[in-house]
Design a protein around this motif. Sequence first.
Motif, PDB file in Angstrom:
ATOM      1  N   PHE A  14      -4.308   0.497   3.371  1.00  0.00           N
ATOM      2  CA  PHE A  14      -5.713   0.294   3.545  1.00  0.00           C
ATOM      3  C   PHE A  14      -6.043  -0.390   2.034  1.00  0.00           C
ATOM      4  O   PHE A  14      -5.833  -0.086   0.953  1.00  0.00           O
ATOM      5  CB  PHE A  14      -6.414   1.811   3.185  1.00  0.00           C
ATOM      6  N   ASP A  15      -6.597  -1.890   2.325  1.00  0.00           N
ATOM      7  CA  ASP A  15      -7.384  -2.292   1.909  1.00  0.00           C
ATOM      8  C   ASP A  15      -8.702  -1.206   0.226  1.00  0.00           C
ATOM      9  O   ASP A  15      -9.714  -1.082   0.860  1.00  0.00           O
ATOM     10  CB  ASP A  15      -8.189  -3.620   2.282  1.00  0.00           C
ATOM     11  N   ALA A  16      -8.355  -1.457  -0.253  1.00  0.00           N
ATOM     12  CA  ALA A  16      -9.020  -0.606  -1.416  1.00  0.00           C
ATOM     13  C   ALA A  16     -10.448  -1.375  -2.178  1.00  0.00           C
ATOM     14  O   ALA A  16     -10.714  -0.873  -2.884  1.00  0.00           O
ATOM     15  CB  ALA A  16      -8.292   0.519  -2.210  1.00  0.00           C
ATOM     16  N   GLY A  17     -10.693  -2.714  -1.711  1.00  0.00           N
ATOM     17  CA  GLY A  17     -11.667  -3.419  -2.553  1.00  0.00           C
ATOM     18  C   GLY A  17     -10.749  -3.578  -3.626  1.00  0.00           C
ATOM     19  O   GLY A  17     -10.044  -4.034  -4.004  1.00  0.00           O
ATOM     20  N   ARG A  18     -11.746  -4.137  -4.671  1.00  0.00           N
ATOM     21  CA  ARG A  18     -10.999  -5.298  -6.224  1.00  0.00           C
ATOM     22  C   ARG A  18     -12.314  -4.351  -6.767  1.00  0.00           C
ATOM     23  O   ARG A  18     -13.134  -3.956  -6.303  1.00  0.00           O
ATOM     24  CB  ARG A  18     -11.920  -6.127  -6.248  1.00  0.00           C
ATOM     25  N   ALA A  19     -11.528  -4.376  -8.034  1.00  0.00           N
ATOM     26  CA  ALA A  19     -12.518  -3.570  -8.705  1.00  0.00           C
ATOM     27  C   ALA A  19     -13.477  -4.135  -9.338  1.00  0.00           C
ATOM     28  O   ALA A  19     -14.374  -4.167 -10.085  1.00  0.00           O
ATOM     29  CB  ALA A  19     -11.744  -3.122  -9.948  1.00  0.00           C
ATOM     30  N   SER A  20     -13.386  -5.595  -9.523  1.00  0.00           N
ATOM     31  CA  SER A  20     -14.572  -6.691  -9.755  1.00  0.00           C
ATOM     32  C   SER A  20     -14.221  -7.703  -9.147  1.00  0.00           C
ATOM     33  O   SER A  20     -13.276  -7.777  -8.521  1.00  0.00           O
ATOM     34  CB  SER A  20     -14.497  -6.691 -11.950  1.00  0.00           C
ATOM     35  N   LEU A  21     -14.594  -8.772  -9.296  1.00  0.00           N
ATOM     36  CA  LEU A  21     -14.795  -9.870  -8.049  1.00  0.00           C
ATOM     37  C   LEU A  21     -13.606 -10.384  -8.515  1.00  0.00           C
ATOM     38  O   LEU A  21     -13.175 -11.178  -7.995  1.00  0.00           O
ATOM     39  CB  LEU A  21     -16.032 -10.833  -8.812  1.00  0.00           C
ATOM     40  N   PHE A  22     -13.299 -10.924  -9.895  1.00  0.00           N
ATOM     41  CA  PHE A  22     -11.647 -11.790 -10.318  1.00  0.00           C
ATOM     42  C   PHE A  22     -10.622 -10.697 -10.621  1.00  0.00           C
ATOM     43  O   PHE A  22      -9.650 -11.035 -10.443  1.00  0.00           O
ATOM     44  CB  PHE A  22     -12.223 -12.769 -11.570  1.00  0.00           C
ATOM     45  N   ALA A  23     -10.302  -9.167 -10.349  1.00  0.00           N
ATOM     46  CA  ALA A  23      -9.630  -8.863 -10.070  1.00  0.00           C
ATOM     47  C   ALA A  23      -8.311  -8.755  -9.195  1.00  0.00           C
ATOM     48  O   ALA A  23      -9.314  -9.214  -7.792  1.00  0.00           O
ATOM     49  CB  ALA A  23     -10.150  -7.050 -10.233  1.00  0.00           C
ATOM     50  N   PRO A  24      -7.529  -8.046  -9.287  1.00  0.00           N
ATOM     51  CA  PRO A  24      -6.555  -8.335  -8.050  1.00  0.00           C
ATOM     52  C   PRO A  24      -6.897  -7.494  -6.826  1.00  0.00           C
ATOM     53  O   PRO A  24      -7.671  -5.827  -7.759  1.00  0.00           O
ATOM     54  CB  PRO A  24      -5.043  -7.592  -8.332  1.00  0.00           C
ATOM     55  N   ARG A  25      -6.897  -7.656  -5.241  1.00  0.00           N
ATOM     56  CA  ARG A  25      -7.180  -6.387  -4.078  1.00  0.00           C
ATOM     57  C   ARG A  25      -6.269  -5.623  -4.985  1.00  0.00           C
ATOM     58  O   ARG A  25      -4.767  -5.935  -5.063  1.00  0.00           O
ATOM     59  CB  ARG A  25      -7.205  -7.121  -3.292  1.00  0.00           C
ATOM     60  N   ARG A  26      -7.670  -4.091  -4.583  1.00  0.00           N
ATOM     61  CA  ARG A  26      -5.778  -3.376  -4.919  1.00  0.00           C
ATOM     62  C   ARG A  26      -5.266  -2.211  -2.946  1.00  0.00           C
ATOM     63  O   ARG A  26      -6.971  -2.501  -2.127  1.00  0.00           O
ATOM     64  CB  ARG A  26      -6.588  -1.823  -5.521  1.00  0.00           C
ATOM     65  N   TRP A  27      -4.552  -1.282  -3.255  1.00  0.00           N
ATOM     66  CA  TRP A  27      -4.067  -0.869  -1.544  1.00  0.00           C
ATOM     67  C   TRP A  27      -3.670   0.276  -2.400  1.00  0.00           C
ATOM     68  O   TRP A  27      -3.939   0.410  -3.271  1.00  0.00           O
ATOM     69  CB  TRP A  27      -2.799  -1.478  -1.284  1.00  0.00           C
ATOM     70  N   LEU A  28      -4.062   1.488  -1.192  1.00  0.00           N
ATOM     71  CA  LEU A  28      -4.698   2.659  -1.273  1.00  0.00           C
ATOM     72  C   LEU A  28      -3.441   2.983  -0.280  1.00  0.00           C
ATOM     73  O   LEU A  28      -2.641   2.513   0.760  1.00  0.00           O
ATOM     74  CB  LEU A  28      -5.514   3.520  -0.006  1.00  0.00           C
ATOM     75  N   GLU A  29      -2.000   3.446  -1.168  1.00  0.00           N
ATOM     76  CA  GLU A  29      -0.952   3.570   0.061  1.00  0.00           C
ATOM     77  C   GLU A  29      -0.906   4.954  -0.058  1.00  0.00           C
ATOM     78  O   GLU A  29      -0.342   5.793  -0.232  1.00  0.00           O
ATOM     79  CB  GLU A  29       0.557   3.448  -0.855  1.00  0.00           C
ATOM     80  N   ALA A  30      -1.159   4.520   1.746  1.00  0.00           N
ATOM     81  CA  ALA A  30      -1.851   6.217   2.722  1.00  0.00           C
ATOM     82  C   ALA A  30      -0.256   6.794   3.356  1.00  0.00           C
ATOM     83  O   ALA A  30      -0.064   8.031   2.762  1.00  0.00           O
ATOM     84  CB  ALA A  30      -2.118   6.278   3.925  1.00  0.00           C
ATOM     85  N   VAL A  31       0.719   6.024   3.452  1.00  0.00           N
ATOM     86  CA  VAL A  31       1.727   7.086   4.112  1.00  0.00           C
ATOM     87  C   VAL A  31       3.353   5.656   2.945  1.00  0.00           C
ATOM     88  O   VAL A  31       3.257   4.711   3.602  1.00  0.00           O
ATOM     89  CB  VAL A  31       1.575   6.493   5.459  1.00  0.00           C
ATOM     90  N   ARG A  32       3.896   6.121   2.720  1.00  0.00           N
ATOM     91  CA  ARG A  32       4.985   5.506   1.699  1.00  0.00           C
ATOM     92  C   ARG A  32       6.164   6.177   1.997  1.00  0.00           C
ATOM     93  O   ARG A  32       7.638   6.524   1.816  1.00  0.00           O
ATOM     94  CB  ARG A  32       4.831   5.544   0.430  1.00  0.00           C
ATOM     95  N   GLY A  33       6.707   5.066   3.846  1.00  0.00           N
ATOM     96  CA  GLY A  33       8.272   5.369   3.435  1.00  0.00           C
ATOM     97  C   GLY A  33       8.850   6.621   4.387  1.00  0.00           C
ATOM     98  O   GLY A  33       9.236   7.303   4.116  1.00  0.00           O
ATOM     99  N   VAL A  34       8.587   7.046   5.630  1.00  0.00           N
ATOM    100  CA  VAL A  34       8.266   7.743   6.288  1.00  0.00           C
ATOM    101  C   VAL A  34       9.203   8.289   7.373  1.00  0.00           C
ATOM    102  O   VAL A  34       8.850   7.212   8.320  1.00  0.00           O
ATOM    103  CB  VAL A  34       6.711   8.866   6.644  1.00  0.00           C
ATOM    104  N   SER A  35      10.520   9.329   7.696  1.00  0.00           N
ATOM    105  CA  SER A  35      10.661   8.961   8.398  1.00  0.00           C
ATOM    106  C   SER A  35      11.109  10.543   8.887  1.00  0.00           C
ATOM    107  O   SER A  35      11.236  11.600   8.403  1.00  0.00           O
ATOM    108  CB  SER A  35      12.449   9.032   8.368  1.00  0.00           C
ATOM    109  N   PHE A  36      11.133  10.385  10.048  1.00  0.00           N
ATOM    110  CA  PHE A  36      10.995  12.208  10.654  1.00  0.00           C
ATOM    111  C   PHE A  36      11.811  11.243  11.902  1.00  0.00           C
ATOM    112  O   PHE A  36      11.295  10.384  12.501  1.00  0.00           O
ATOM    113  CB  PHE A  36      10.466  12.509  10.133  1.00  0.00           C
ATOM    114  N   GLY A  37      12.066  12.556  13.361  1.00  0.00           N
ATOM    115  CA  GLY A  37      12.038  12.833  14.194  1.00  0.00           C
ATOM    116  C   GLY A  37      11.503  13.652  15.167  1.00  0.00           C
ATOM    117  O   GLY A  37      11.834  15.454  14.495  1.00  0.00           O
ATOM    118  N   ILE A  38      11.617  14.002  16.656  1.00  0.00           N
ATOM    119  CA  ILE A  38      10.880  15.167  16.856  1.00  0.00           C
ATOM    120  C   ILE A  38      12.336  15.204  18.393  1.00  0.00           C
ATOM    121  O   ILE A  38      11.738  14.321  19.236  1.00  0.00           O
ATOM    122  CB  ILE A  38       9.324  14.383  17.900  1.00  0.00           C
TER     123      ILE A  38
END
Lengths: 324, 285, 325, 323
Positions: A14-38
């Motif tokens: 998810f886009d977590a906005g910027r810390a300040s106007l010129f800072a790089p955009r931050r990302w909230l890494e909610a799910v990172r490479g998940v694998s499973f089966g049912i």
Amino acid sequence: MSDLLEVRDLSVRFDAGRASLFAPRRWLEAVRGVSFGIDRGKALGIVGESGSGKTTTAMAAIRLTQAAAGRVLLEGEDLLTLDEAAMRARRKDVQLIFQDPYSSLNPRSRVRDILREPLDLMEVGTRASREERVRELIDLVGLRVDQLPLFPHQFSGGQRQRISIARALATAPKLLVCDEPVSALDVAIQAQILNLLLRLKEELDLGYLFISHDLGVVRYLCDEVAVMYLGRIVEIGPRAQVFESPRHPYTRTLLAAVPSLKRRKSSGFKRPAAIEGDPPSPINPPKGCAFARRCPHAKDICLSIDPALEPRAGGRVACHFPVS
Amino acid sequence: MDESAQSPAAEAWIAFCHNIPALAGLLILLGIVALTLYGTLFYAGDAYEIVWAPHEKPLTESDFPLGTDYLGRDIVAGLIAGGGPTLAVGLCAALLTMVIGIAFGALAGYYGGWVDIVLMRITEFFQVLPALLFAMVLVTLFSPSLVTIAIAIGVVSWPQTARLTRAEFLKIKELEYVTAARAIGTRDRRIIWKVILPNAAPPLIVSATLTVGVAILFEAGISFLGLGDPNTMSWGLMIGMNREYILDAWWPVTFPGLAIFLTVFSVSLLGDGINDAFNPRLRER
Amino acid sequence: MSGSYLIKRLLWGVLLMAGVVVLNFLLIRLAPGDAALVIAGEMGGASEEMLASIRKEYGLDRPLMVQLGLYLADMARLDFGQSFYFNQPVTGLIAQRVGATILLVIVAQLLAIFIGVVLGVLAARNPGGPMSAFVSVFATIGYAVPVFWTGIMLIILFASVLPIFPVEGMQSVKLREAGIIVKSLDILHHLVLPAFTLAVIYLAQYARLSRASMLEVLGSDYIRTARAKGASEASVLFKHALRNAALPILTVAGLQFGNLISGALLVETVFNWPGMGRLAFDSILRRDHPTILGVLFFSAAMVVVANLLTDLAYRFADPRLRGRT
Amino acid sequence: MSRILEIDDLAVDFDTRFGRVRALDGVSVGLEAGETLGLVGESGCGKSITALAVMGLVPTPPGRIGAGSIRFCGEELIKAPKSRLRNLRGAEIAMIFQEPMSSLNPVFTVEDQIVEAIMLHRPIEYDAARREAVALLERVGIPEAAQRARDYPHQLSGGMRQRVMIAMAVSCRPRVLIADEPTTALDVTVQAQIFDLLGEIQHEFGVAIILITHDMGVISEMADRVAVMYAGRIIEEAGADDVLDHPQHPYTRGLIACIPTLEDDASLREIPGVVPPLHALGRGCAFADRCAYMDARCRRERPALAPTGHHANACLAVAEGRL
């Protein structure tokens, strides 16, 4: 390869906005490479604490949250690449039930309309057969046909959860995503719903993707269990494996933290495997193993290299130094 | 548990019927509407014609119970004739406000992201313009007719409705029944208008009622300044025309003012009543 | 407080103002009617040549976009051109009047907030009590009274029955030469009725809002915590609750500023208060475009500045927002 | 041991749209110095209202103490003047709540809020109070306490906030600490941390704790004694081991049997039906409709809490030996 659902390398951010106007955009890494089966008729439980990404994983797996990467194969067909219309048609096979019995039903619809809407949208059968199906459904979840004309606010929490389940079952899905379905209920009611879910799973050969923070509930209902921490699965395996001989230090901590009827103040119990602090922030997650900073067994390598999920005795564990 | 099948709207109606101030508001409002619509049937008088000496005091001449104005025109006839335009403008302006406001707010709130940013920036822009001043400019630029006035008021007052709608949408779209609707493949358009909007309706209805009041006050202000249609009698115009003489005769300005007050007051009572009726916190526990 | 937030807000404010200028300019130029005719009318009739020369003088013969560009360039130098009607620079016209309007608006706003909040807090202490009922009724009445009518009623009352406050203008003629203190007091004396008239509407709204806001805050968990640690009722009410209840009031106060200026327009007309209201009214009637644009620009600027200040105040008052962009 | 808190036949009424409802009815329970008493039950059973009544914080209106007495060290609290209750609150009887997210005032720093609690009850200089606040924060396990003290609540995690609440609660060394579901809103590992901390605090400060929870597991790990509540009454009271190993009341039995645990593979036993709403309670036992051992007498009579040895229960079926 599981015959119902196969999730591979699923990531969500998810886009977590910027810390300040010129800072790089931050990302909230909610799910990172998940694998499973049912497998068909089986239940996979995902446990984890808030912020571990368990709900996001489930939502992304049925395309209610947009995935950043990965594949979701439902009976071999990748849901993430379907076009809008095809996905809408496919939705009848994957349904979900929610945590909050109060906000999960539209307060302005009668129960009858709530149950019939999925059928109308999917254009299942004739008008008469839909009415018949609605009566079938209400009976299936243990409510009465004469309650069909009522509105949601006229039911108790447990009853509402039954209506929610009936709605999810309307289109005869193959997979049911259950997002903390009993967390908002009192224990006595919780048992009623759990037993209902268990019965439906067997009667209808349903697959469950069951999200919960309550380990006891997962143990009662699920065949397989995945433990998530900061967007990753750290351990996954058959129920007995994960609960009786957990390999990941986090799993052990989690199990030790659950209040138990067997541990008594009178016998002066002392909690083993207690950890300190809170999980790190999912915004710019740390390098290496996410659990390393709280882990009692952590070594240098844990801080630099993120361990992969590797097979260990029946299950899979993501740890450089799994406990045995 | 109450076993009778009552919809939330029906329950709100029952609660409304037990609310005496709200019922009073409704009654006064209906009375005012009836007077302006059918007043001429039992009170024959021309609002525009000079019929008597100027500044006849109220209750002295039985033909002109509320007296006459600075020209000698009948005030009661003026009140009856002036009510229609005021109410009509108020209603139309409120309608326009709601349509623009709900459309902006709903789309911004539901889609979020850049749609939200663009729409809300436009909204903010319109909130920067002092509404009455801007409406006055619009009215004078494009001929001072009732239609122009209604449009002008609508154009300047929608931002608040947009904000309210957006806030409601932001709240409701996160609720699980909306997710449930998406999970069964409901299209966005249906979710916005058929699922979320009906649930956002109560505060919007209240706001619509209050907007009618605000619009009436706006119209009165514009007419009072003499920027309205000079050929159409209205309550604001009556006050404006008689303003110069207030120290000689209080009644030509007092009664139209009271009429405006009473109308807006009753509309406001109505709004409060609807609010209470829908507000579950007052009804539950 | 984060500096980049401030920069962002300021840039947006400038952009808003530019938008206001463009919109108003286009509206006025696109409206039916010929500005040259209006100007000529003020000069007492016109021949074709005169109209042509007027068009040339005021740049009305250039393409619309060129006019807009020129106008924006002037605007950036705060040059609003020459008033058709008053035949003076618009900037000067506004400068003479803007102070009076700001004084009226700010005094009315402070009066409304102060009295409104006090009434609201008192009402919230006992939600079923008489004060609560009074605030509700008063708020409904305040909302429903047309502001110009309140003004007129007050004039009738104070001009004849109870002549303790002046009902017209901003200064007494006989005190023109008096010292600064006497003059200020005189202005304040004149300010009483207009400010009160303008304040009444918003006062009622603030009272109702602070009542609701206080009631909500008083029901919150941290108030229970404050009571649980043994804080006195006064401390609970004014230290713990009001600081939090003030936040929504602040928001609304900021949003009301535009309405307040609209209201000031009417009040100024009623009390002959020498502010921008009268100027706006005259320029609208005479279709004096440069002046209309100037007045709109300045009023919008006041709203933008007020919103900016409100925003900063809000971020100061609510620690949760500090340091966010 | 001596009883420092004695609740006797307490009743609390609430005005609702169904008329006046008795939310707490004939509650009698005592607290020994230094022990932990668990109050357990489902939502709406009256456990939180009991706590608020002890604190003198029952919201009035709509609530009202209907009858009974609450004695703290022999001093009657029900009729005590408000100023006396204020002096006791925070100083002798402190409380922490369920929602650490909203229980701290968002516009004051953590330090300010603890300092306030200290200075309300103790003659102490501001600077000394501040030093003590930081020391307390350190004690409850907040890392870099001196810096965190200047933080506002929203800058802390839920677990940290609950630690702050605990620091604030024990700042005046109270003799009774009421913890109302202190971990329900927290994750399970954080919950374990908080309970471990509460255990240490109790040991160190010698404070008696009333622990309100719906979780029998928590009771097992934390409580010396348990009172089980249902529909505004206490229906069973005994030592924790007695209640957990030999529950007597059918409701307690059901409550224990319907929890999915990590040790047991048996299928869950359900308690049928739902808790009756308080305004619809009849004359008889409130649990009768859901009880397998109910008979005609249960519908007619409401059983009182009858002690059998150290183990008290309110059930006619138990009394008559029908179980």
